[in-house]
Write a protein that holds these residues in place. Structure first.
Motif, short mmCIF file in Angstrom:
data_model
loop_
_atom_site.label_atom_id
_atom_site.label_comp_id
_atom_site.label_asym_id
_atom_site.label_seq_id
_atom_site.Cartn_x
_atom_site.Cartn_y
_atom_site.Cartn_z
N LYS A 64 0.83 -1.22 0.00
CA LYS A 64 0.00 0.00 0.00
C LYS A 64 0.86 1.27 0.00
O LYS A 64 0.78 2.11 0.90
CB LYS A 64 -0.97 -0.01 1.19
N PRO A 65 1.69 1.43 -1.02
CA PRO A 65 2.62 2.57 -1.06
C PRO A 65 1.89 3.87 -1.41
O PRO A 65 0.86 3.87 -2.09
CB PRO A 65 3.60 2.18 -2.15
N SER A 66 2.45 4.98 -0.97
CA SER A 66 1.89 6.28 -1.34
C SER A 66 2.16 6.60 -2.81
O SER A 66 1.39 7.32 -3.45
CB SER A 66 2.47 7.39 -0.46
N SER A 67 3.28 6.07 -3.34
CA SER A 67 3.61 6.28 -4.74
C SER A 67 4.36 5.07 -5.28
O SER A 67 4.97 4.30 -4.53
CB SER A 67 4.44 7.55 -4.93
N PHE A 68 4.31 4.92 -6.58
CA PHE A 68 4.86 3.74 -7.25
C PHE A 68 5.60 4.22 -8.49
O PHE A 68 5.03 4.86 -9.36
CB PHE A 68 3.70 2.82 -7.62
N TRP A 69 6.91 3.93 -8.56
CA TRP A 69 7.77 4.49 -9.60
C TRP A 69 8.38 3.37 -10.46
O TRP A 69 9.34 2.73 -10.05
CB TRP A 69 8.90 5.30 -8.98
N PRO A 70 7.83 3.12 -11.66
CA PRO A 70 8.51 2.21 -12.57
C PRO A 70 9.91 2.73 -12.87
O PRO A 70 10.14 3.93 -12.94
CB PRO A 70 7.64 2.24 -13.83
N ASP A 71 10.84 1.82 -13.06
CA ASP A 71 12.22 2.20 -13.29
C ASP A 71 12.37 3.04 -14.56
O ASP A 71 11.53 3.00 -15.46
CB ASP A 71 13.06 0.93 -13.41
N ASP A 72 13.46 3.81 -14.64
CA ASP A 72 13.66 4.65 -15.82
C ASP A 72 14.01 3.84 -17.06
O ASP A 72 14.18 4.40 -18.15
CB ASP A 72 14.72 5.73 -15.57
N ASP A 73 14.11 2.52 -16.92
CA ASP A 73 14.30 1.68 -18.09
C ASP A 73 12.98 1.30 -18.75
O ASP A 73 12.93 0.36 -19.56
CB ASP A 73 15.09 0.42 -17.73
N MET A 74 11.92 2.02 -18.44
CA MET A 74 10.67 1.88 -19.17
C MET A 74 10.81 2.69 -20.46
O MET A 74 10.25 3.77 -20.62
CB MET A 74 9.49 2.38 -18.32
N ARG A 75 11.61 2.15 -21.36
CA ARG A 75 11.99 2.89 -22.56
C ARG A 75 12.38 1.93 -23.66
O ARG A 75 12.56 0.73 -23.42
CB ARG A 75 13.16 3.83 -22.26
N LEU A 76 12.51 2.45 -24.87
CA LEU A 76 12.88 1.63 -26.03
C LEU A 76 14.02 2.28 -26.81
O LEU A 76 14.16 2.05 -28.01
CB LEU A 76 11.67 1.43 -26.95
N ASP A 77 14.84 3.07 -26.15
CA ASP A 77 15.91 3.77 -26.86
C ASP A 77 17.26 3.13 -26.58
O ASP A 77 18.29 3.75 -26.76
CB ASP A 77 15.96 5.25 -26.45
N GLY A 78 17.26 1.86 -26.15
CA GLY A 78 18.52 1.17 -25.96
C GLY A 78 19.11 0.75 -27.30
O GLY A 78 18.72 1.24 -28.36
N LYS A 79 19.98 -0.20 -27.28
CA LYS A 79 20.68 -0.62 -28.49
C LYS A 79 19.73 -1.01 -29.63
O LYS A 79 19.98 -0.67 -30.79
CB LYS A 79 21.61 -1.78 -28.15
N PRO A 80 18.61 -1.70 -29.35
CA PRO A 80 17.75 -2.13 -30.46
C PRO A 80 16.92 -1.00 -31.08
O PRO A 80 16.39 -1.16 -32.17
CB PRO A 80 16.82 -3.17 -29.82
#
Length: 222
Positions: A64-80
């Motif tokens: 029951k957290p006050s906030s929930f932070w997906p990691d900054d790797d929620m992205r598609l700008d890596g090598k592929p």
């Protein structure tokens, strides 16, 4: 507050195991070279979306957290620069009215005659897929613990293969609540390199300029 890993950018597949589940080959990103990238997850994989929804639901129910932070790797700008698997290509073609193959995209992005409009459409496609991934986390919040506020840990603004702006993602994460947290920037991890703070300041300014944050953000984590 809690933090959850996201799509990844080359994480050891062993780290991404959850309970008894092992991701299968078609859950991993297919690079533009036609090779799978274990450790980087495809945002259109039904299994990936299901796992992250269930995982987030457990965190929300138990903590029951006050906030929930997906990691900054929620992205598609890596090598592929995104996923080029048959499932993603089919969806890209369906949404854009095209009929392209991996080879056509490879030539359009890195060949001798670049196709600017194709690149634009692909980047926008990526931004929608990241938002679709985030929608599973938003659904978990709404279903399990609506009091929790989702937050975005931004990655460096030069990662343009994530989208030209973050409107798709931010609106999805805000949902009906109309609120989403923001941690601007990304990459300044050590005080032993103080000059990196200047780069961070520039990145944050650039990110704010291209993101449209002011149009949607009601609260910001600084």
């Amino acid at each position: 507050s809690i933090q959850q890993c996201a799509l990844g950018h080359g994480t050891d597949p062993e780290v991404l195991k959850w309970k008894d589940l092992v991701f299968k080959e078609d859950d991993w990103v297919l690079s533009v070279s036609g090779k799978r990238e274990p450790g980087t997850l495809c945002p259109t994989s039904p299994r990936v979306l299901e796992v992250y929804y269930k995982q987030a639901s457990i965190y929300l129910k138990e903590l029951k957290p006050s906030s929930f932070w997906p990691d900054d790797d929620m992205r598609l700008d890596g090598k592929p620069f995104g996923c080029f698997c048959p499932r993603c290509l089919e969806r890209f073609n369906r949404e854009t009215g095209r009929n392209v193959t991996l080879e056509i995209l490879r030539d359009a992005f890195w060949g001798n005659t670049p196709d600017g409009q194709m690149r634009h459409d692909w980047i926008e496609y990526n931004s929608r897929r990241i938002a679709d991934f985030a929608a599973q986390l938003r659904k978990a919040v709404d279903d399990v613990y609506p009091e929790c506020r989702l937050g975005r840990q931004a990655n460096p603004a030069f990662g343009r293969y994530n989208g030209y702006s973050y409107q798709h993602l931010l609106k999805t994460m805000a949902g009906k609540s109309g609120e989403v947290g923001i941690r601007p920037g990304g990459g300044f991890y050590s005080d032993s390199r103080p000059r990196e703070m200047l780069k961070e300041a520039i990145r944050c300014n650039w990110e704010t300029d291209i993101s449209g944050y002011a149009q949607i953000i009601s609260k910001m984590q600084v």
